[in-house]
Design a protein around this motif. Structure first.
Motif, PDB file in Angstrom:
ATOM      1  N   ALA A 199      38.747  42.114  33.068  1.00  9.82           N
ATOM      2  CA  ALA A 199      37.363  42.382  32.657  1.00  9.82           C
ATOM      3  C   ALA A 199      36.625  43.150  33.747  1.00  9.82           C
ATOM      4  CB  ALA A 199      36.640  41.073  32.353  1.00  9.82           C
ATOM      5  N   VAL A 200      36.841  42.769  34.998  1.00 10.80           N
ATOM      6  CA  VAL A 200      36.211  43.464  36.126  1.00 10.80           C
ATOM      7  C   VAL A 200      36.711  44.898  36.197  1.00 10.80           C
ATOM      8  CG1 VAL A 200      35.943  43.479  38.637  1.00 10.80           C
ATOM      9  CG2 VAL A 200      35.920  41.309  37.391  1.00 10.80           C
ATOM     10  N   ARG A 201      38.026  45.066  36.064  1.00 10.76           N
ATOM     11  CA  ARG A 201      38.632  46.400  36.106  1.00 10.76           C
ATOM     12  C   ARG A 201      38.065  47.281  34.985  1.00 10.76           C
ATOM     13  NH1 ARG A 201      43.132  44.622  35.976  1.00 10.76           N
ATOM     14  NH2 ARG A 201      43.591  44.601  38.211  1.00 10.76           N
ATOM     15  N   HIS A 202      37.903  46.698  33.804  1.00 11.52           N
ATOM     16  CA  HIS A 202      37.376  47.455  32.677  1.00 11.52           C
ATOM     17  C   HIS A 202      35.947  47.924  32.959  1.00 11.52           C
ATOM     18  CE1 HIS A 202      36.936  48.703  28.496  1.00 11.52           C
ATOM     19  NE2 HIS A 202      35.756  48.095  28.483  1.00 11.52           N
ATOM     20  N   ALA A 203      35.114  47.047  33.496  1.00 14.27           N
ATOM     21  CA  ALA A 203      33.729  47.426  33.818  1.00 14.27           C
ATOM     22  C   ALA A 203      33.704  48.569  34.819  1.00 14.27           C
ATOM     23  CB  ALA A 203      32.970  46.214  34.367  1.00 14.27           C
ATOM     24  N   PHE A 204      34.544  48.492  35.835  1.00 19.15           N
ATOM     25  CA  PHE A 204      34.596  49.547  36.853  1.00 19.15           C
ATOM     26  C   PHE A 204      35.041  50.874  36.234  1.00 19.15           C
ATOM     27  CE2 PHE A 204      35.425  46.484  40.696  1.00 19.15           C
ATOM     28  CZ  PHE A 204      34.169  45.923  40.487  1.00 19.15           C
ATOM     29  N   ARG A 205      36.038  50.826  35.345  1.00 18.81           N
ATOM     30  CA  ARG A 205      36.549  52.055  34.728  1.00 18.81           C
ATOM     31  C   ARG A 205      35.509  52.670  33.790  1.00 18.81           C
ATOM     32  NH1 ARG A 205      40.349  52.635  31.660  1.00 18.81           N
ATOM     33  NH2 ARG A 205      41.519  54.336  32.642  1.00 18.81           N
ATOM     34  N   VAL A 206      34.822  51.825  33.038  1.00 18.12           N
ATOM     35  CA  VAL A 206      33.796  52.344  32.128  1.00 18.12           C
ATOM     36  C   VAL A 206      32.704  53.061  32.904  1.00 18.12           C
ATOM     37  CG1 VAL A 206      31.951  51.673  30.539  1.00 18.12           C
ATOM     38  CG2 VAL A 206      34.223  50.674  30.279  1.00 18.12           C
ATOM     39  N   ALA A 207      32.172  52.415  33.933  1.00 18.59           N
ATOM     40  CA  ALA A 207      31.075  53.003  34.708  1.00 18.59           C
ATOM     41  C   ALA A 207      31.506  54.279  35.424  1.00 18.59           C
ATOM     42  CB  ALA A 207      30.545  51.988  35.714  1.00 18.59           C
ATOM     43  N   SER A 208      32.783  54.374  35.759  1.00 15.64           N
ATOM     44  CA  SER A 208      33.285  55.541  36.481  1.00 15.64           C
ATOM     45  C   SER A 208      33.656  56.694  35.559  1.00 15.64           C
ATOM     46  CB  SER A 208      34.518  55.148  37.317  1.00 15.64           C
ATOM     47  OG  SER A 208      34.186  54.142  38.252  1.00 15.64           O
ATOM     48  N   GLY A 209      33.538  56.485  34.259  1.00 16.53           N
ATOM     49  CA  GLY A 209      33.851  57.545  33.309  1.00 16.53           C
ATOM     50  C   GLY A 209      35.320  57.673  32.971  1.00 16.53           C
TER      51      GLY A 209
END
Length: 422
Positions: free
Chosen positions: A98-108
């Motif tokens: 879940a943390v990894r997904h949030a980071f990837r989403v925000a980073s485009g």
């Protein structure tokens, strides 16, 4: 009960536009959804934030595992969509995923347009809304602050966002396919949000003959139209004036279509078979899908533009590897913080237990002094009492253990107590 970091939802890769628009929670729908979510689950969902854009609707939460399993059912009921229709398109990520997904989403990295920058602003707005609703706590606040920091790091240290072909640029390209030179076309923008602002900037650079902004709030429309040397229109004037425009770009937060089949059909008759390009960037859609059946109408939705821009992403894929490496490191840092946070209650209990022992031994020492016993004897007894209670736990555990358990205790004792080398 334990609380997990969980993300679940759907996006442009897991669900078609027809499903995404039924689940969309943009604009005025977001705050009631957060309130409804917390009311439905009570304390089982400790914290929550909802990110809803044209490409995704995701719920980020700190929740008990049992509650997390019921979240898809809640979403289906809240949006009045069949659970059977929704379930095949949902994904769920737990803890570090879940943390990894949030980071990837925000980073485009999880966007329809690789590296597009708008998603970061949309995520920040979702966090502000959740904060205003009182649904953020320590865990999600920390997650999102680190998410924004990671996105900044990825964009500053990699080429992930360079030369990105945005939805706005793609809309211009589609109009050029039909009209070629855009200097003689009239362009109508419906809405005045961030996406329309971007589109208006791109179209204005082509110097069209006329640019008009239609919006529910005229003040916002005038702010944008002044910057691009255009004029404004009331939404109520659309039926009478739609036929005047060659290109229509719409992106509002309306829950119902703004341009229906009948209105567009009347406009095409007035235009006498002159083509019209319509770009619908809204989710839910602003333009009824049936409009695409009309002759001389070129209707494009957000997914159509997404497919167009994908061809421009190959040059940036090398930067993805570097971005993923940054994200992986930051995920590990966050999970370490989360693990440390979970130990806080244990550490607090240890301090309380030690404090209780200290208080009891001090009280005993004061009573001995009050009886007239020598200070030296009192100090000796105080040291002895503290030492015995200090050793009672590990000695009792050793005496009651055997086999592999005893070996584990013997291995851990030198780490917990300053034992002399044997």
């Amino acid at each position: 009960m334990s609380v997990d970091v969980i993300t679940f939802g759907l996006n442009h890769t897991s669900a078609p536009l027809a499903v995404r628009e039924r689940v969309s929670l943009t604009g005025d729908l977001l705050r009631p959804a957060l309130d409804g979510l917390r009311a439905a689950f009570g304390g089982a969902v400790r914290e929550a934030a909802i990110l809803s854009t044209c490409n995704r609707t995701e719920i980020y939460c700190a929740a008990e595992p049992q509650a997390a399993r019921q979240l898809p059912i809640w979403l289906a009921e809240h949006q009045r969509i069949s659970a059977d229709d929704l379930h095949p398109h949902l994904y769920r990520h737990d803890q570090d995923d879940a943390v990894r997904h949030a980071f990837r989403v925000a980073s485009g990295l999880d966007s329809m347009v690789l590296g597009e920058p708008q998603i970061l602003g949309q995520m920040k707005e979702a966090v502000r809304t959740a904060d205003d609703a009182g649904s953020l706590g320590t865990l999600l606040h920390q997650l999102f602050q680190r998410t924004f920091a990671v996105a900044k790091e990825v964009r500053s240290q990699t080429a992930i966002g360079e030369q990105s072909v945005s939805m706005a640029a793609a809309a211009v390209r589609l109009a050029e396919r039909v009209f070629g030179d855009l200097t003689q076309v009239k362009v109508l923008f419906i809405g005045a949000g961030e996406m329309i602002d971007l589109c208006a900037t791109h179209f204005a650079a082509q110097h069209p003959q006329r640019v008009t902004v239609a919006n529910r709030t005229l003040a916002r429309a005038e702010t944008l139209s002044t910057r691009i040397s255009g004029d404004t229109m009331k939404l109520s004037d659309l039926p009478e004036r739609l036929a005047d425009y060659d290109v229509v770009v719409s992106c509002t937060a309306s829950s119902l279509p703004i341009l229906g089949l009948g209105m567009v059909e009347r406009a095409t008759r007035q235009r006498r078979r002159k083509p019209i390009v319509m770009v619908d960037l809204a989710v839910p859609r602003d333009i009824e899908a049936e409009v695409a059946r009309l002759d001389d109408v070129y209707l494009y939705c957000v997914d159509d533009l997404g497919r167009l821009v994908q061809s421009a992403t190959d040059a940036r894929k090398a930067a993805v590897v570097q971005a993923e490496a940054i994200i992986e490191t930051r995920v590990q840092h966050f999970m370490h913080w989360l693990g440390t946070r979970e130990m806080v209650p244990v550490i607090r209990d240890l301090h309380q237990a030690a404090g209780a022992i200290r208080a009891a031994e001090l009280d005993r020492a004061r009573k001995m002094l009050a009886r007239g016993e020598s200070p030296e004897a009192v100090l000796e007894q105080l040291a002895h009492g503290l030492t015995q209670k200090y050793l009672h736990g590990p000695l009792a555990a050793l005496n009651q253990s055997e086999g592999e358990h005893r070996e584990q205790l013997l291995a851990w004792l030198p780490r917990l107590y300053p034992l002399r080398e044997r």
